[in-house]
Structures are given as C-alpha cells and as structure tokens.
Design an enzyme around this catalytic site. Structure first.
Site, PDB file in Angstrom:
ATOM      1  N   CYS A  87       0.538  -1.525  -0.034  1.00 28.65           N
ATOM      2  CA  CYS A  87      -0.390   0.641   0.152  1.00 28.65           C
ATOM      3  C   CYS A  87       0.763   1.330   0.122  1.00 28.65           C
ATOM      4  CB  CYS A  87      -1.129   0.336   1.277  1.00 28.65           C
ATOM      5  SG  CYS A  87      -2.293  -1.272   1.234  1.00 28.65           S
ATOM      6  N   CYS A 142     -28.494  -7.314  12.238  1.00 27.36           N
ATOM      7  CA  CYS A 142     -29.252  -6.471  12.694  1.00 27.36           C
ATOM      8  C   CYS A 142     -30.650  -7.420  12.197  1.00 27.36           C
ATOM      9  CB  CYS A 142     -29.773  -5.141  12.815  1.00 27.36           C
ATOM     10  SG  CYS A 142     -29.171  -3.789  13.437  1.00 27.36           S
ATOM     11  N   CYS A 192       2.958   2.714  -3.382  1.00 35.00           N
ATOM     12  CA  CYS A 192       1.893   4.030  -3.588  1.00 35.00           C
ATOM     13  C   CYS A 192       1.277   5.002  -2.937  1.00 35.00           C
ATOM     14  CB  CYS A 192       0.542   3.011  -4.406  1.00 35.00           C
ATOM     15  SG  CYS A 192       0.583   2.148  -5.908  1.00 35.00           S
ATOM     16  N   HIS A 193       1.192   5.053  -1.884  1.00 32.36           N
ATOM     17  CA  HIS A 193       0.070   5.548  -1.050  1.00 32.36           C
ATOM     18  C   HIS A 193       1.086   6.297   0.170  1.00 32.36           C
ATOM     19  CE1 HIS A 193      -3.631   4.777  -2.859  1.00 32.36           C
ATOM     20  NE2 HIS A 193      -2.939   3.945  -2.425  1.00 32.36           N
ATOM     21  N   ARG A 213     -22.447  -5.898  10.641  1.00 31.48           N
ATOM     22  CA  ARG A 213     -23.409  -5.092  12.117  1.00 31.48           C
ATOM     23  C   ARG A 213     -24.891  -5.266  11.214  1.00 31.48           C
ATOM     24  NH1 ARG A 213     -25.212  -4.929  16.904  1.00 31.48           N
ATOM     25  NH2 ARG A 213     -26.879  -5.784  15.957  1.00 31.48           N
ATOM     26  N   CYS A 261      -7.201  -2.197  -5.576  1.00 30.35           N
ATOM     27  CA  CYS A 261      -6.363  -2.412  -5.027  1.00 30.35           C
ATOM     28  C   CYS A 261      -5.199  -3.197  -4.962  1.00 30.35           C
ATOM     29  CB  CYS A 261      -5.959  -1.407  -4.005  1.00 30.35           C
ATOM     30  SG  CYS A 261      -5.908   0.505  -3.792  1.00 30.35           S
TER      31      CYS A 261
END
Lengths: 283, 109, 138
Positions: free
Chosen positions: A99, A244, A102-103, A240, A136
């Site tokens: 990651c 629910c 690139c970032h 979640r 990505c």
C-alpha cells in the site's frame, strides 16, 4: 433529544428505563487523547426529513464504555490499527508493491474513509472502502483479495478510519451514486422478518429508548469498524447489518451483497456531518 | 498461540527523579478461558497469559498473576516510581511457554 | 408422569434457587480467600474497589483496585465458575498500590478485592456489578 414512544407490533420498547438512563451520559463530549475533538452531535443532513440532529452511537453507551475511546492506549481497537499498519508496508502480490509504495504514509489517506462508499467511474459502480482496498490489491498489487469483514480487511479499514478521525463524514449521494442511494433508502424503510421491523423502527423512531437492556442508538456507522466488548474484536458494517436483519428474524442479505452496499451508502449519508471515529468501542 | 501478539505500552519519555508515573499496557491475546466449547461440543483448551511483570533497572514495579477471568486483549494500568534514568522491562508469560518482552527507556530531568 | 401447572412452577422455582446458589463457587471463593489470607481476620477500610454498578457487557468490565501500603491485592469474581481473577503483587518501585484492568463476569455478582498490608493484616472491599443482557445479538 427524547423521542416519544412509537408502538411497534410484537416488540416492546421501554421508555427511559431508569437504569438504562442512569448509565448513559448523552451529553458527554468525545475528546481522544485529550486533544482530538470528535463531533458526536451535528445538524441532520438536508436529505433526512425525520431527524433534526444526528448523534454518534458513542453517546448512547455507558460512561465506562465511552471511556474506552478517550485514550488510544485504552482503546483495544488500536491494537488492530497497529496490525493494519504492518500490512500497509508489507509487499504482497506479483507486482511487488505494498500500500505504502503507491500511497506513502498511512496518514496520507486522511479523509479518504470519510467519503466512502463512493462511485467509481472506471468500474461504474458504488464501492465501499473494503471493495476499493480489494481493487487495489487485485489490480495494482496482483495480490489475493481479502475476505469481506474478516480480520485482515478490518485491520486495514480500521487503520484508514483512524487517520480520518475528527474529519466529517461526507459521502456523495447525487450523480451516478443516486440510484444506489435510493435503493439503500428503500431498504432502510422496508420492514423485514417475523418481527416486521425496518432499520427506521429502531434507529429513527426509538433511538434513546431501550430494547430489552440495549440502549438504542441512531445506528450511525461513523465509528466502524467497531471493537465490541461482547466479542472482543473488530466488527464490520455489513456484519452489523446482518446481525440487525437477523434480529428481525429474517433471512439476511450477505456481507458484501449489492443490497448491503446500497444500505451502507444510505446509512453513511445519514451520518454526513458526524466525525469519523473508527475504530470505536461499543458494547 | 503467539500469533500476532503485539504489545502496546505507554510510558512518558521523561520524568523528574523520584516522580510517580502512570503506565498503560495493552496486548493482543485471545485469553481463551478453557470454559468455552467449540461447534462440536468439545472444550476449547485454556490458553491465556498467566503472568505479567514490570521491572525498572532490575527492581520490580508490579508482578501480576492473571487468571482466565481477565478479558481478551489484556489491559493493565499501574504506577511506578522513577528514581533515576533507565529502562522499564515488560514481560508477558503465555500458557504455551512463550514469553513476550518489551523495553521502554525513560530519561530523568 | 404428568405435570400440573403448579408442579412445573415448583420445579422451575427449585431450579432457579439452585442456580442462584452455586455452592461449589462459594466453596471456591472461600478456598481462594483462605489460600491468600491463610485464615487471618479480614478488616474493612483502606482499600478501594471501583467497578461499574451496571456493566453493558460482562465480557469486558473495567475495574480498579487501590490499597495504599498494600503488598498484594487479590481480586475474585464471586459468581464466576472459576472465581479467581488475578493477584497484583507490588514491588519496591510501585508508585502506588493500585492497578486497573478489565475482567469477565459470568453474570450479576459481587466482585471482591482483598489487600494484604505490609504489616500482614488484611482488608477487603466488595462491589456488586449488575451484568445486563442486551437485546441485539448482532
């Protein structure tokens, strides 16, 4: 803000059970590490017709649970942010990239989490942050996808949320995202299951009231992924949602399904104006 | 276990001689209690961190015996006196024999 | 054999009483206390136990113990299947004889903290924690 009680079929909501109210401080302010102010109350976005004010789930928790989030060394969710940070710099896949290659630093991603789910022009689809991370991985890194809402992915989305803390949720609901958003809104107001409950029955009509011993929140998702005291790990938004829907005694949509992607976009937009606070701590 | 065990520790970088400081530690660990059963009804064997110690320059600050009733991802907060500059050594003892150690330096002004 | 409504009720009540008085647990608590105090008298005062009156989830309940001048503090969850929680032994460089941690409580019960003081005497503090059962499994 107090709500009047709306009667709903077979489920009993209790008004302000004394002990439910005794241990939630709905007026508390959230300041992390004594310096990072998190907006937990904000004016409702214009598209929300039935609410004046939006509130983070944090305000409905007990003083003790609220306190877990005041200090990163007391927030167990931060353990998983550390794990996410390890993944961030780990080279994986055929392209020999991480990651970070690139970032840059994870902090460069500040604000990103606040805008997801988001329309992607090239793919012509609404993408959740989880889908974007996997895009990505497969397209840029030549790596395997991570499983939706499983630990590797939750660690990464927790890291991405953590660097956006204190920045307001701001997801776009117009333009090409509008159709998905409308699908999500329809799902939000559709009653499901034997109990015939919609998201709105609990989280719009009855927030602040008790359902058994649970103090209902507005069901905002600005704090996700969230560390639950119940299972002592990070939990994703779709998981979640599934819990629910299951609690309404319905067959649920799958984690990562088009329905839950649409619902996530809509529910995220109900929190436009609240600050990102993931990884939050909830009961 | 020993899978992905990552301790988080907060110790101030600096203190004045003789000052009392607050230390917080958090470590990722399932703390499997030995009380739970898996899907087939078999008891999941106990696997916990059973002891934690903190020492400073060879002298003990705290020595904690931990039982299965300590929550997953154990958190501990306690206080230490810092007589001089030196090194805190934190040690977690796992049921499986693994020992995790971390050190933190502190300066005295 | 057929049950009348009254029989069923009586049976249910019997079960409830049995569940509310887990004799084995009390015996374990007594044994843990005796092992720590070696049978010495236990006084009150000089020790503080902070625990929530109501815990939102029994899986992660924050507690704090503080006993100025103690050499060790034993913490017991008197209603757990295994009551022992932990023992905090304070070394020469402890800045205060206090510690915070997070514990598991199997249900509503008393948490008990016993401090061994430097002079060999013992003091205790007790606090009831109500553990709520939520409505939403999730």
């Amino acid at each position: 803000m107090k709500k009047t009680l709306t009667s709903i079929g077979a489920v009993c909501f209790a008004m302000a059970v004394p002990f439910g109210q005794a241990f939630a401080d709905e007026d508390a302010d959230l300041v992390v590490n004594g310096e990072l102010e998190i907006t937990v109350r904000a004016p409702a976005p214009a598209h929300l017709e039935n609410l004046d004010e939006i509130t983070s789930g944090w305000v409905y928790r007990s003083t003790e649970t609220q306190a877990f989030q005041l200090d990163d060394f007391e927030n167990p969710g931060m353990i998983f942010v550390d794990s996410g940070l390890e993944s961030w710099t780990t080279v994986e896949g055929e392209a020999g990239e991480s990651c970070a290659s690139c970032h840059g630093d994870a902090e460069e991603m500040a604000g990103v989490s606040a805008t997801y789910p988001k329309w992607n022009d090239d793919a012509e689809e609404v993408r959740t942050l989880t889908m974007q991370v996997n895009a990505c991985r497969t397209e840029q890194m030549g790596a395997e996808e991570w499983k939706y809402d499983k630990p590797d992915m939750l660690n990464m989305t927790a890291l991405l949320a953590s660097v956006s803390r204190g920045m307001p949720v701001n997801v776009a609901i117009d333009g090409p995202a509008a159709a998905t958003w409308e699908q999500g809104r329809d799902l939000y107001y559709t009653r499901t299951g034997i109990l015939e409950l919609s998201c709105a029955n609990c989280h719009e009509d009855n927030y602040g009231n008790n359902i058994r011993a649970d103090h209902l929140s507005q069901g905002q998702i600005n704090g996700f992924p969230t560390y639950r005291l119940k299972n002592a790990r990070l939990n994703g938004v779709h998981s979640r949602f599934r819990g629910c829907v299951r609690d309404t005694r319905a067959e649920t949509y799958a984690v990562g399904s088009p329905e839950f992607i649409a619902l996530e976009l809509y529910v995220a937009s109900r929190g436009n104006g609240l600050d990102v606070e993931g990884p939050s701590v909830r009961n | 276990m020993a899978d992905n065990v990552t301790p988080r520790i907060r110790v101030p970088r600096e203190a004045s001689a003789g000052e009392t400081i607050t230390i917080k530690t958090l470590i990722s660990h399932p703390m499997e209690s030995g009380q739970r059963k898996d899907g087939d009804g078999n008891v999941i064997p106990r696997s916990i961190i059973n002891r934690f110690t903190c020492d400073f320059n060879g002298q003990n600050v705290i020595d904690v015996t931990m039982e299965p009733a300590i929550s997953t991802n154990p958190f501990l907060e306690f206080q230490a006196v810092v007589p001089e500059a030196g090194t805190f050594v934190f040690t977690w003892y796992d049921d499986d024999g693994d020992i995790y150690t971390e050190e933190k330096e502190i300066a005295v002004s | 054999m057929s049950f009348t409504r009254r029989d069923t009720l009586r049976l249910a009540m019997g079960t409830a009483v049995a569940a509310a008085v887990p004799f084995k647990v009390f015996a374990d608590v007594d044994a843990d206390v005796a092992a720590f105090t070696e049978g010495a008298e236990i006084g009150e005062g000089g020790i503080t136990l902070v625990a929530p009156e109501i815990a939102e989830n029994g899986n992660t309940v924050p507690i704090e113990v503080d006993a100025p001048g103690a050499v060790a503090i034993l913490v017991l969850a008197t209603g757990n299947p295994t009551p022992a929680v932990g023992t905090f032994n304070f070394g020469p460089l402890a800045g205060a004889q206090m510690a915070s941690t997070r514990i598991r409580l199997a249900g509503t019960q008393d948490v008990l903290a016993i401090a061994k003081m430097a002079d060999g005497t013992f003091v205790q503090a007790r606090q009831e924690v109500k553990v709520t059962i939520g409505g939403c499994g999730g």
